[in-house]
Motif scaffolding. Structure first.
Motif, PDB file in Angstrom:
ATOM      1  N   GLU A 141       0.844  -1.205   0.000  1.00 53.45           N
ATOM      2  CA  GLU A 141       0.000   0.000   0.000  1.00 53.45           C
ATOM      3  C   GLU A 141       0.880   1.257   0.000  1.00 53.45           C
ATOM      4  OE1 GLU A 141      -1.176   0.207   4.679  1.00 53.45           O
ATOM      5  OE2 GLU A 141      -2.659  -0.721   3.360  1.00 53.45           O
ATOM      6  N   SER A 142       2.024   1.136  -0.682  1.00 53.40           N
ATOM      7  CA  SER A 142       2.969   2.260  -0.694  1.00 53.40           C
ATOM      8  C   SER A 142       2.480   3.420  -1.560  1.00 53.40           C
ATOM      9  CB  SER A 142       4.330   1.774  -1.207  1.00 53.40           C
ATOM     10  OG  SER A 142       4.198   1.232  -2.516  1.00 53.40           O
ATOM     11  N   ARG A 143       1.515   3.142  -2.478  1.00 56.19           N
ATOM     12  CA  ARG A 143       1.108   4.196  -3.406  1.00 56.19           C
ATOM     13  C   ARG A 143      -0.310   4.701  -3.154  1.00 56.19           C
ATOM     14  NH1 ARG A 143       3.673   0.329  -6.206  1.00 56.19           N
ATOM     15  NH2 ARG A 143       1.775  -0.549  -7.091  1.00 56.19           N
ATOM     16  N   VAL A 144      -0.859   4.428  -1.963  1.00 60.78           N
ATOM     17  CA  VAL A 144      -2.223   4.883  -1.673  1.00 60.78           C
ATOM     18  C   VAL A 144      -2.241   5.788  -0.438  1.00 60.78           C
ATOM     19  CG1 VAL A 144      -3.377   2.892  -2.713  1.00 60.78           C
ATOM     20  CG2 VAL A 144      -2.700   2.780  -0.326  1.00 60.78           C
ATOM     21  N   ALA A 145      -3.326   6.559  -0.315  1.00 64.23           N
ATOM     22  CA  ALA A 145      -3.465   7.482   0.820  1.00 64.23           C
ATOM     23  C   ALA A 145      -4.714   7.118   1.616  1.00 64.23           C
ATOM     24  CB  ALA A 145      -3.598   8.914   0.281  1.00 64.23           C
ATOM     25  N   ASP A 146      -4.858   7.700   2.813  1.00 59.66           N
ATOM     26  CA  ASP A 146      -6.097   7.521   3.569  1.00 59.66           C
ATOM     27  C   ASP A 146      -7.218   8.280   2.869  1.00 59.66           C
ATOM     28  OD1 ASP A 146      -5.220   5.888   5.652  1.00 59.66           O
ATOM     29  OD2 ASP A 146      -4.316   7.597   6.694  1.00 59.66           O
ATOM     30  N   SER A 147      -8.394   7.685   2.880  1.00 58.63           N
ATOM     31  CA  SER A 147      -9.533   8.315   2.205  1.00 58.63           C
ATOM     32  C   SER A 147     -10.023   9.528   2.988  1.00 58.63           C
ATOM     33  CB  SER A 147     -10.683   7.319   2.092  1.00 58.63           C
ATOM     34  OG  SER A 147     -11.864   7.990   1.753  1.00 58.63           O
ATOM     35  N   ASP A 148     -10.421  10.555   2.247  1.00 62.15           N
ATOM     36  CA  ASP A 148     -11.031  11.719   2.899  1.00 62.15           C
ATOM     37  C   ASP A 148     -12.493  11.839   2.462  1.00 62.15           C
ATOM     38  OD1 ASP A 148     -10.623  12.298   0.284  1.00 62.15           O
ATOM     39  OD2 ASP A 148      -9.568  14.203   0.593  1.00 62.15           O
ATOM     40  N   GLU A 149     -13.022  10.748   1.846  1.00 59.55           N
ATOM     41  CA  GLU A 149     -14.365  10.840   1.261  1.00 59.55           C
ATOM     42  C   GLU A 149     -15.196   9.607   1.573  1.00 59.55           C
ATOM     43  OE1 GLU A 149     -14.977  12.199  -2.558  1.00 59.55           O
ATOM     44  OE2 GLU A 149     -13.821  14.004  -2.222  1.00 59.55           O
ATOM     45  N   GLU A 150     -15.316   9.264   2.849  1.00 62.83           N
ATOM     46  CA  GLU A 150     -16.102   8.081   3.231  1.00 62.83           C
ATOM     47  C   GLU A 150     -17.550   8.180   2.750  1.00 62.83           C
ATOM     48  OE1 GLU A 150     -15.247   5.084   5.097  1.00 62.83           O
ATOM     49  OE2 GLU A 150     -13.332   5.770   4.329  1.00 62.83           O
ATOM     50  N   VAL A 151     -18.057   9.390   2.562  1.00 66.88           N
ATOM     51  CA  VAL A 151     -19.441   9.604   2.128  1.00 66.88           C
ATOM     52  C   VAL A 151     -19.702   8.930   0.774  1.00 66.88           C
ATOM     53  CG1 VAL A 151     -18.968  11.837   1.008  1.00 66.88           C
ATOM     54  CG2 VAL A 151     -21.268  11.332   1.818  1.00 66.88           C
ATOM     55  N   VAL A 152     -18.658   8.843  -0.064  1.00 67.12           N
ATOM     56  CA  VAL A 152     -18.799   8.203  -1.381  1.00 67.12           C
ATOM     57  C   VAL A 152     -19.217   6.740  -1.197  1.00 67.12           C
ATOM     58  CG1 VAL A 152     -17.531   7.475  -3.457  1.00 67.12           C
ATOM     59  CG2 VAL A 152     -17.097   9.724  -2.450  1.00 67.12           C
ATOM     60  N   ILE A 153     -18.583   6.064  -0.228  1.00 68.55           N
ATOM     61  CA  ILE A 153     -18.884   4.648   0.019  1.00 68.55           C
ATOM     62  C   ILE A 153     -20.327   4.491   0.477  1.00 68.55           C
ATOM     63  CG2 ILE A 153     -18.331   2.682   1.499  1.00 68.55           C
ATOM     64  CD1 ILE A 153     -15.405   3.629   1.436  1.00 68.55           C
ATOM     65  N   LYS A 154     -20.729   5.285   1.428  1.00 64.83           N
ATOM     66  CA  LYS A 154     -22.097   5.192   1.978  1.00 64.83           C
ATOM     67  C   LYS A 154     -23.137   5.435   0.890  1.00 64.83           C
ATOM     68  CE  LYS A 154     -24.612   6.856   6.064  1.00 64.83           C
ATOM     69  NZ  LYS A 154     -25.072   5.574   6.542  1.00 64.83           N
ATOM     70  N   GLN A 155     -22.904   6.478   0.079  1.00 61.32           N
ATOM     71  CA  GLN A 155     -23.833   6.833  -0.995  1.00 61.32           C
ATOM     72  C   GLN A 155     -23.971   5.669  -1.996  1.00 61.32           C
ATOM     73  OE1 GLN A 155     -25.925   9.091  -2.111  1.00 61.32           O
ATOM     74  NE2 GLN A 155     -26.033   8.277  -4.189  1.00 61.32           N
ATOM     75  N   ARG A 168      -6.375   3.754   0.804  1.00 64.18           N
ATOM     76  CA  ARG A 168      -6.095   2.590   1.648  1.00 64.18           C
ATOM     77  C   ARG A 168      -7.402   1.827   1.888  1.00 64.18           C
ATOM     78  NH1 ARG A 168      -2.599   5.390   4.528  1.00 64.18           N
ATOM     79  NH2 ARG A 168      -0.715   4.576   3.573  1.00 64.18           N
ATOM     80  N   VAL A 169      -7.322   0.497   1.917  1.00 64.19           N
ATOM     81  CA  VAL A 169      -8.560  -0.285   2.080  1.00 64.19           C
ATOM     82  C   VAL A 169      -9.129  -0.122   3.487  1.00 64.19           C
ATOM     83  CG1 VAL A 169      -8.113  -2.033   0.322  1.00 64.19           C
ATOM     84  CG2 VAL A 169      -7.230  -2.382   2.617  1.00 64.19           C
ATOM     85  N   THR A 170     -10.460  -0.069   3.542  1.00 63.51           N
ATOM     86  CA  THR A 170     -11.201  -0.089   4.806  1.00 63.51           C
ATOM     87  C   THR A 170     -12.229  -1.216   4.677  1.00 63.51           C
ATOM     88  OG1 THR A 170     -12.930   1.385   3.980  1.00 63.51           O
ATOM     89  CG2 THR A 170     -11.012   2.437   5.037  1.00 63.51           C
ATOM     90  N   PRO A 171     -12.780  -1.683   5.795  1.00 67.99           N
ATOM     91  CA  PRO A 171     -13.803  -2.734   5.689  1.00 67.99           C
ATOM     92  C   PRO A 171     -14.960  -2.321   4.769  1.00 67.99           C
ATOM     93  CG  PRO A 171     -13.079  -2.554   7.965  1.00 67.99           C
ATOM     94  CD  PRO A 171     -12.418  -1.432   7.214  1.00 67.99           C
ATOM     95  N   ASP A 172     -15.410  -1.080   4.875  1.00 63.20           N
ATOM     96  CA  ASP A 172     -16.537  -0.627   4.052  1.00 63.20           C
ATOM     97  C   ASP A 172     -16.197  -0.610   2.568  1.00 63.20           C
ATOM     98  OD1 ASP A 172     -18.069  -0.360   6.275  1.00 63.20           O
ATOM     99  OD2 ASP A 172     -17.982   1.828   6.386  1.00 63.20           O
ATOM    100  N   LEU A 173     -14.964  -0.219   2.250  1.00 59.56           N
ATOM    101  CA  LEU A 173     -14.550  -0.174   0.841  1.00 59.56           C
ATOM    102  C   LEU A 173     -14.451  -1.585   0.258  1.00 59.56           C
ATOM    103  CD1 LEU A 173     -13.568   1.240  -1.702  1.00 59.56           C
ATOM    104  CD2 LEU A 173     -11.288   1.427  -0.679  1.00 59.56           C
TER     105      LEU A 173
END
Length: 529
Positions: free
Chosen positions: A420-434, A478-483
């Protein structure tokens, strides 16, 4: 974190996964991964029971025939014979593990109920909470084995295949799984010579479902991405009677309420409508009952219909359905006097990853058992209480095949860790929920109990747009359970819609107004990556 090495990695901690683990544990080291708590899967939610030929006068042939009739001719007869023939022994083993099945003076000591589609009483049960009792017994047995490592809070992301090795071998061999540790937020690698998918179904693709929250089609989506064929995904079983209550989601009113004399009624008039649709009335198979309720709800603009068992003696109702009675009493409904408001809800995924009688998938080293698989048992519609049975029989079959062929299963090669060297933390969790909400809503409206080609094409169009969006998101963050779940939901939704568009007939659970007739020949829908 360093790779964790076991002999066998099992993804899923319900009936199929734990049965496999218990059969492997005397000689092999096994890891059992659960997405959340160990008992959060579908097994613990199963109210009804387990079908087996135990009543004097019942026969294997009769259970096979009932299964084939419910499956609308699409079942694989060899699979049905295999599972039905192994059912009584599976029940005996569960009783030996301490499952406190209800007993009686007849039927060789078992108390048996009858459910829709069965020609005999053949459902062994523990009151109306069989799954919970089975889950507890299997977990207790698993904890007692030093060779079994139970690992909760692990969200499986993708199978480790040959392409993750340091040299790509190209044979698609599966060596385990990359999984996200919920507690640590880090991806860990679990490796083994064999991997068993026991991840359950994909009910949460739909707005209304009796499935637990984690039923997001993970195993089906992972197997598809790795290169397995997936079959019969258009056959989604809708349970006819889920409690309609805005506060309480997914509470199932078991089939046995109808089996013991419950009537389905129109709320305003009290009209009993099932005899208008089928001579078996409330005892017709689930797809017939679900379509009838759906028809009446849409025709009359209702929110729900009533399921009423209040004409039976109060003591009988309380004795047979103690959990349902207690739960609904807490919501102000006394089922000994009042009708229950019910709606259909997605209940079971009849399609899945293609397996043979040993639980083997298309990929070497990868097995599957239970609702994640398409074994040929259910065909176009699952017969009530055959689902837990499939878990026990195929969990054991997969374990036996691994044990018998252990020397032919090569050890894992060096595997690259998760990058996961080329990914960042998400700043848009709302996208997943929507996107999650949107998928579940259009799947319910367009790919529900009754379908049309136009609606299916609309769903396919939405899926294509969302897939581009989600894949872009997945590649950057970066992967999250919701993603992880969103990605799998979308992949599974795509497989369901593709399968439904492919079938130009109505059969079993797949009912389309554009092709209302059933074709003379029953053919599986098989999708290959």
């Amino acid at each position: 974190m360093a790779n964790q090495n076991f002999d066998v990695v099992i993804i899923g901690s319900g009936a199929a996964g734990l049965t496999a683990a218990l059969n492997l544990a005397p000689s092999l080291k096994v890891a059992v991964l659960a997405k959340g708590a160990l008992n959060e899967g579908s097994t613990a939610w199963a109210q009804g029971g387990i079908a087996a030929v135990l009543e004097p006068g019942d026969t294997f042939e009769s259970h096979i025939e009932d299964t084939m009739v419910a499956g609308a001719g699409l079942n694989n007869r060899a699979t049905v014979e295999f599972v039905v023939g192994n059912a009584p022994a599976a029940i005996d083993r569960l009783a030996d593990l301490g499952v406190p099945f209800n007993v009686a003076d007849d039927n060789n000591g078992w108390h048996l109920t009858r459910e829709g589609g069965h020609s005999h009483r053949r459902i062994v049960h523990v009151d109306d909470a069989t799954g919970w009792a089975v889950q507890e017994a299997l977990e207790r047995a698993a904890r007692a084995y030093p060779n079994i490592t139970l690992v909760p809070d692990m969200v499986a992301i993708d199978l480790v295949t040959s392409r993750h090795g340091e040299r790509y071998s190209g044979d698609g061999h599966v060596w385990g799984v990359y999984a996200l540790n919920r507690k640590r937020g880090k991806v860990e690698t679990f490796l083994g010579r064999a991997t068993i998918l026991a991840t359950g179904g994909a009910g949460r693709v739909y707005l209304f479902s009796t499935a637990p929250r984690g039923a997001t089609g993970d195993g089906i989506a992972m197997a598809w991405r790795a290169g397995c064929r997936v079959s019969n995904m258009e056959f989604m079983q809708f349970h006819p009677t889920c409690l309609y209550n805005l506060e309480v989601k997914n509470f199932l009113i078991t089939e046995a309420v109808r089996g013991e004399g419950g009537h389905l009624l129109i709320p305003e008039t009290g009209h009993r409508f099932m005899p208008d649709f089928d001579e078996r009335a409330e005892l017709a198979p689930r797809d017939v009952v679900a379509r009838a309720i759906d028809h009446e709800i849409k025709r009359l603009g209702l929110d729900f219909v009533h399921l009423d068992i209040s004409h039976r003696p109060p003591e009988f109702v309380k004795e047979h359905f103690p959990n349902i009675h207690a739960k609904l009493l807490g919501l102000g409904i006394d089922i000994t006097k009042d009708p229950i408001p019910v709606v259909p809800a997605q209940h079971y995924t009849c399609g899945g990853v293609v397996i043979d009688l040993d639980g083997r998938t298309d990929l070497p080293g990868l097995y599957a058992a239970g609702e994640v698989s398409q074994s040929g048992l259910h065909g176009a519609n699952r017969l009530a209480s055959n689902s837990l049975l499939e878990c026990f029989v195929f969990g054991e079959a997969a374990a036996n095949h691994i044990l018998e062929n252990w020397d032919d299963l090569p050890p894992p090669p060096p595997i690259r860790p998760w990058d996961e060297s080329r990914v960042a933390d998400s700043d848009e969790e709302v996208v997943i929920k929507q996107n999650w909400t949107e998928i579940r809503r259009f799947m319910w409206n367009y790919v529900g109990i009754v379908r049309t080609t136009k609606r299916l094409e609309r769903a396919a169009h939405r899926i294509k747009m969302l897939t581009d969006e989600v894949e872009d998101y997945y590649g950057h963050f970066r992967v999250t359970p919701d993603l992880v779940e969103l990605r799998n939901l979308l992949q599974t939704a795509s497989l369901i819609v593709r399968s439904a568009l492919h079938r130009k007939e109505s059969r079993g659970l797949h009912y389309t107004t554009d092709y209302p007739k059933t074709l003379p020949k029953a053919v599986d829908t098989v999708l290959a990556p």
